[in-house]
Design a protein around this motif. Structure first.
Motif, mmCIF file in Angstrom:
data_model
loop_
_atom_site.group_PDB
_atom_site.id
_atom_site.type_symbol
_atom_site.label_atom_id
_atom_site.label_comp_id
_atom_site.label_asym_id
_atom_site.label_seq_id
_atom_site.Cartn_x
_atom_site.Cartn_y
_atom_site.Cartn_z
ATOM 1 N N ASP A 112 -17.822 1.429 7.778
ATOM 2 C CA ASP A 112 -16.435 1.881 7.649
ATOM 3 C C ASP A 112 -16.378 3.237 6.939
ATOM 4 O OD1 ASP A 112 -15.323 -0.421 8.840
ATOM 5 O OD2 ASP A 112 -15.427 -1.493 6.932
ATOM 6 N N ILE A 113 -17.126 3.354 5.860
ATOM 7 C CA ILE A 113 -17.123 4.598 5.092
ATOM 8 C C ILE A 113 -17.694 5.739 5.924
ATOM 9 C CG2 ILE A 113 -18.141 5.747 3.079
ATOM 10 C CD1 ILE A 113 -17.873 3.109 1.576
ATOM 11 N N GLN A 114 -18.781 5.481 6.616
ATOM 12 C CA GLN A 114 -19.343 6.519 7.479
ATOM 13 C C GLN A 114 -18.321 6.990 8.509
ATOM 14 O OE1 GLN A 114 -22.833 4.564 9.070
ATOM 15 N NE2 GLN A 114 -24.195 5.525 7.563
ATOM 16 N N LYS A 115 -17.626 6.061 9.120
ATOM 17 C CA LYS A 115 -16.650 6.404 10.160
ATOM 18 C C LYS A 115 -15.538 7.286 9.609
ATOM 19 C CE LYS A 115 -13.410 4.315 13.455
ATOM 20 N NZ LYS A 115 -12.859 3.017 13.978
ATOM 21 N N GLU A 116 -15.008 6.924 8.432
ATOM 22 C CA GLU A 116 -13.899 7.693 7.867
ATOM 23 C C GLU A 116 -14.348 9.080 7.418
ATOM 24 O OE1 GLU A 116 -11.397 4.999 9.045
ATOM 25 O OE2 GLU A 116 -10.778 6.854 8.054
ATOM 26 N N GLY B 27 0.831 -1.188 0.000
ATOM 27 C CA GLY B 27 0.000 0.000 0.000
ATOM 28 C C GLY B 27 0.870 1.245 0.000
ATOM 29 N N SER B 28 0.256 2.400 0.161
ATOM 30 C CA SER B 28 1.004 3.650 0.106
ATOM 31 C C SER B 28 1.757 3.940 1.397
ATOM 32 C CB SER B 28 0.058 4.820 -0.205
ATOM 33 O OG SER B 28 -0.885 4.984 0.836
ATOM 34 N N ASN B 29 1.353 3.313 2.510
ATOM 35 C CA ASN B 29 2.055 3.537 3.774
ATOM 36 C C ASN B 29 3.363 2.763 3.751
ATOM 37 O OD1 ASN B 29 2.952 3.401 6.542
ATOM 38 N ND2 ASN B 29 0.916 4.082 7.133
ATOM 39 N N ILE B 30 4.478 3.463 3.881
ATOM 40 C CA ILE B 30 5.773 2.835 3.698
ATOM 41 C C ILE B 30 6.147 1.919 4.851
ATOM 42 C CG2 ILE B 30 8.179 3.274 3.069
ATOM 43 C CD1 ILE B 30 6.033 4.097 1.044
ATOM 44 N N SER C 127 -2.000 -4.774 2.547
ATOM 45 C CA SER C 127 -3.378 -4.318 2.728
ATOM 46 C C SER C 127 -4.220 -4.605 1.502
ATOM 47 C CB SER C 127 -3.392 -2.814 3.030
ATOM 48 O OG SER C 127 -2.773 -2.087 1.984
ATOM 49 N N LYS C 128 -3.581 -4.584 0.326
ATOM 50 C CA LYS C 128 -4.333 -4.860 -0.902
ATOM 51 C C LYS C 128 -4.869 -6.277 -0.926
ATOM 52 C CE LYS C 128 -2.001 -1.648 -4.042
ATOM 53 N NZ LYS C 128 -1.201 -1.533 -5.274
ATOM 54 N N GLY C 129 -4.163 -7.178 -0.227
ATOM 55 C CA GLY C 129 -4.582 -8.567 -0.281
ATOM 56 C C GLY C 129 -5.406 -8.996 0.913
ATOM 57 N N MET C 130 -5.787 -8.074 1.751
ATOM 58 C CA MET C 130 -6.539 -8.435 2.946
ATOM 59 C C MET C 130 -7.951 -8.866 2.581
ATOM 60 S SD MET C 130 -5.246 -5.433 5.520
ATOM 61 C CE MET C 130 -6.220 -6.030 6.888
ATOM 62 N N SER C 131 -8.418 -9.850 3.297
ATOM 63 C CA SER C 131 -9.731 -10.408 2.981
ATOM 64 C C SER C 131 -10.876 -9.577 3.566
ATOM 65 C CB SER C 131 -9.823 -11.847 3.524
ATOM 66 O OG SER C 131 -9.618 -11.851 4.928
ATOM 67 N N LYS D 274 -11.089 8.371 -0.767
ATOM 68 C CA LYS D 274 -10.985 7.059 -1.425
ATOM 69 C C LYS D 274 -9.700 6.351 -1.020
ATOM 70 C CE LYS D 274 -13.752 7.701 -5.655
ATOM 71 N NZ LYS D 274 -13.691 7.791 -7.136
ATOM 72 N N LYS D 275 -8.602 7.111 -1.008
ATOM 73 C CA LYS D 275 -7.320 6.511 -0.650
ATOM 74 C C LYS D 275 -7.322 6.048 0.804
ATOM 75 C CE LYS D 275 -4.778 9.265 -4.027
ATOM 76 N NZ LYS D 275 -3.926 10.465 -4.241
ATOM 77 N N ILE D 276 -7.915 6.863 1.680
ATOM 78 C CA ILE D 276 -7.986 6.484 3.089
ATOM 79 C C ILE D 276 -8.795 5.203 3.258
ATOM 80 C CG2 ILE D 276 -8.938 7.157 5.338
ATOM 81 C CD1 ILE D 276 -8.285 10.075 4.587
ATOM 82 N N ILE D 277 -9.943 5.146 2.610
ATOM 83 C CA ILE D 277 -10.837 3.991 2.754
ATOM 84 C C ILE D 277 -10.235 2.742 2.119
ATOM 85 C CG2 ILE D 277 -13.084 3.070 2.056
ATOM 86 C CD1 ILE D 277 -14.106 6.042 2.290
ATOM 87 N N ASN D 278 -9.584 2.903 0.984
ATOM 88 C CA ASN D 278 -9.008 1.742 0.295
ATOM 89 C C ASN D 278 -7.879 1.102 1.086
ATOM 90 O OD1 ASN D 278 -10.657 1.641 -1.980
ATOM 91 N ND2 ASN D 278 -9.442 3.156 -3.076
ATOM 92 N N GLU D 279 -7.322 1.841 2.026
ATOM 93 C CA GLU D 279 -6.225 1.287 2.811
ATOM 94 C C GLU D 279 -6.672 0.743 4.168
ATOM 95 O OE1 GLU D 279 -2.522 3.795 0.974
ATOM 96 O OE2 GLU D 279 -2.754 3.620 3.131
ATOM 97 N N LEU D 280 -7.957 0.724 4.408
ATOM 98 C CA LEU D 280 -8.437 0.164 5.675
ATOM 99 C C LEU D 280 -8.151 -1.332 5.726
ATOM 100 C CD1 LEU D 280 -11.874 1.972 6.080
ATOM 101 C CD2 LEU D 280 -9.763 2.408 7.326
#
Length: 528
Positions: free
Chosen positions: A439-443, A389-392, A428-432, A522-528
């Motif tokens: 989740d979206i409401q919270k973010e 993901g984008s977080n190093i 994170s991309k492969g998380m099930s 979108k980026k924040i949510i996609n990395e949850l």
């Protein structure tokens, strides 16, 4: 001697030298080329080359990292040893063409006057990546692999930070001389996503208090390198201008210090004055995570007083946040002053930059552990870069797991299929885990600083209505949920959900601010 009178010939020879140097295994071509765009060849004869750069920082860096490669390239091309002299010419402009005839570096637009592209400091290379993007860690000793769910986050460090209860009693000079050796400009990995932020940080470090970049406001998501740049400024000033006092604090320290001062006020009337005086003594004041001052009016007001005093005295202020200034819920009189200088964001790294970071992590392990035989195939390095993901921190964790698996198992080689199995639950991309409407409401609630009761309530105030519409739009976009299901989660019917989505879609066509906020969410949510 070849001189500036044969400019085209000299430039051609210099490009040939640079081309050849990038063929060496130990030279990162992207970093080398980015660096050499700032170098101007001046004269060349048998066994001698003179080049100039526009600042001493660049001169020292090239001599330390690439001079040997340039000399080797010259010797192989011309079959004779070369002496290469690098001089500083502050008045020079960058060459009209970059290395290999490329286009000149372009300056990213900024809200305050900046140097031209020709004056933009060049990026550093990749020697020590322990915190090249991630927020600070004391040292990089490559610990035993840590499960992803136990990796330290930025908020963890904030909670663990020592409150400055006794800062007023600590001499500011002693505080300013602390150095964080791993957090420097030289080990900050540069890519298109952070190049301008790096450039502006270097300019501030070289000339603190420059009005066009005072304050400097850097924003971007956690783990992209904001704190590294701030600490790099602090370290550079400490090293090159030790007479200046630099003070770094995250906003939680300020909140804690202000709270302690308030608690002491009945017993010690000087508590507020001591708290302010400590920070007002700074020549360079760096405040991290300014967004945490939301809802803290007392701390915010005293920080604003400190801010105004230092700015009026020509002292340098550097601020950072995890979002754009306009998205921080503070009074406009604060936010407008905070962005009166230079404001720049750091975007998530592109694959090429992540690959450079992977290489630097591996190189660091070789150096710190003395294991120069460690070899990780290019295709595996690319696999890590493409799937992280984008977080190093996630990227670093993957490299650490891989290196220690190979070390502990005694494997000299590893296949991509083995790596995929080893890291199948790491990225994170492969998380099930599936993202939900909750989740979206919270973010969205956190991003716009509203309560969940308001999100699903009856309020139609602009500060509630717009976030609600955005949340519905994201539910439709990211989850492809039926309008009826979306409406129910917001205590509304399907027609309201349809209207909200259509409203946001219309705004996205013309409103740049809305576009930026949606992309950030979108980026924040996609990395949850």
């Amino acid at each position: 001697m070849t001189s500036l009178s044969s400019n085209a010939s000299l430039a051609s020879k210099w490009n040939e030298v640079c081309d050849h140097a990038t063929s060496f295994d130990d030279v990162d071509s992207s970093q080398f080329n980015a660096l050499m765009e700032r170098v101007v060849p001046q004269a060349m004869s048998d066994g001698f080359l003179l080049v100039t750069v526009d600042n001493s920082f660049l001169k020292t860096w090239i001599e330390r990292n690439f001079l040997a490669s340039i000399q080797r390239s010259l010797e192989e091309l011309y079959a004779t040893p070369f002496t290469v002299v690098i001089e500083v010419d502050p008045s020079q402009s960058a060459p009209a063409e970059g290395v290999n005839g490329g286009a000149p570096a372009q300056a990213t637009p900024a809200p305050a006057p900046l140097r031209t592209a020709a004056e933009t400091p060049i990026p550093a290379a990749v020697p020590t990546p322990a915190s090249a993007w991630a927020e600070p860690e004391p040292t990089m000793t490559v610990p035993t692999p840590v499960p992803p769910d136990q990796l330290t986050t930025e908020s963890d460090r904030v909670e663990d930070a020592e409150p400055p209860a006794s800062l007023a009693a600590v001499p500011a000079r002693a505080k300013s001389t602390s150095t964080f050796s791993t957090l420097t400009f030289e080990n900050y990995v540069i890519g298109e996503s952070n190049r301008m932020a790096y450039s502006m940080a270097v300019q501030v470090a070289e000339v603190p208090g420059r009005s066009s970049l005072n304050p400097l406001f850097i924003y971007g998501k956690s783990g992209l390198g904001k704190t590294h740049l701030m600490r790099a400024i602090q370290n550079y000033v400490n090293e090159t201008q030790p007479e200046l006092i630099t003070i770094y604090a995250d906003s939680e320290e300020l909140i804690s210090g202000y709270t302690d001062a308030a608690a002491e006020s009945d017993r010690e009337k000087l508590s507020y004055k001591n708290f302010k005086t400590y920070y007002e003594n700074a020549d360079v004041l760096l405040i991290d995570d300014i967004q945490f001052l939301q809802g803290k009016p007392g701390t915010l007001d005293i920080v604003f007083q400190i801010f105004n005093k230092l700015i009026n005295q020509g002292k340098q202020i550097v601020l950072s946040a995890d979002r754009a200034p306009k998205n921080i819920d503070i009074d406009e009189r604060y936010s407008s002053r905070f962005v009166q200088g230079g404001t720049i964001d750091i975007q998530p790294p592109e694959v090429e930059t992540k690959l450079a970071i992977v290489k630097s992590f591996i190189n660091e392990y070789r150096q710190t552990e003395g294991n120069y035989d460690l070899s990780i195939p290019e295709n595996i390095q690319m696999y890590i870069a493409e799937n992280s993901g984008s977080n190093i921190r996630e990227l670093k964790g993957a490299v650490t797991i891989l290196v220690y698996h190979m070390t502990f198992s005694g494997q000299g080689e590893i296949t991509q299929s083995e790596v995929e199995q080893l890291l199948e639950n790491h990225f994170s991309k492969g998380m099930s885990r599936n993202i939900t409407i909750d989740d979206i409401q919270k973010e969205v609630e956190q991003f716009y600083n509203i309560k969940h009761a308001d999100m699903v309530g009856r309020s139609r105030a602009r500060e509630v209505l717009f976030p609600r519409q955005v949340a519905m739009y994201l539910c439709r976009q990211l989850l492809d949920q039926p309008f009826n299901d979306i409406g129910k989660k917001f205590a509304r019917d399907h027609t309201t959900a349809m209207h909200s989505v259509a409203k946001v879609e219309k705004m996205l066509l013309t409103n740049r601010d809305v576009q930026e906020e949606i992309e950030t969410l979108k980026k924040i949510i996609n990395e949850l």
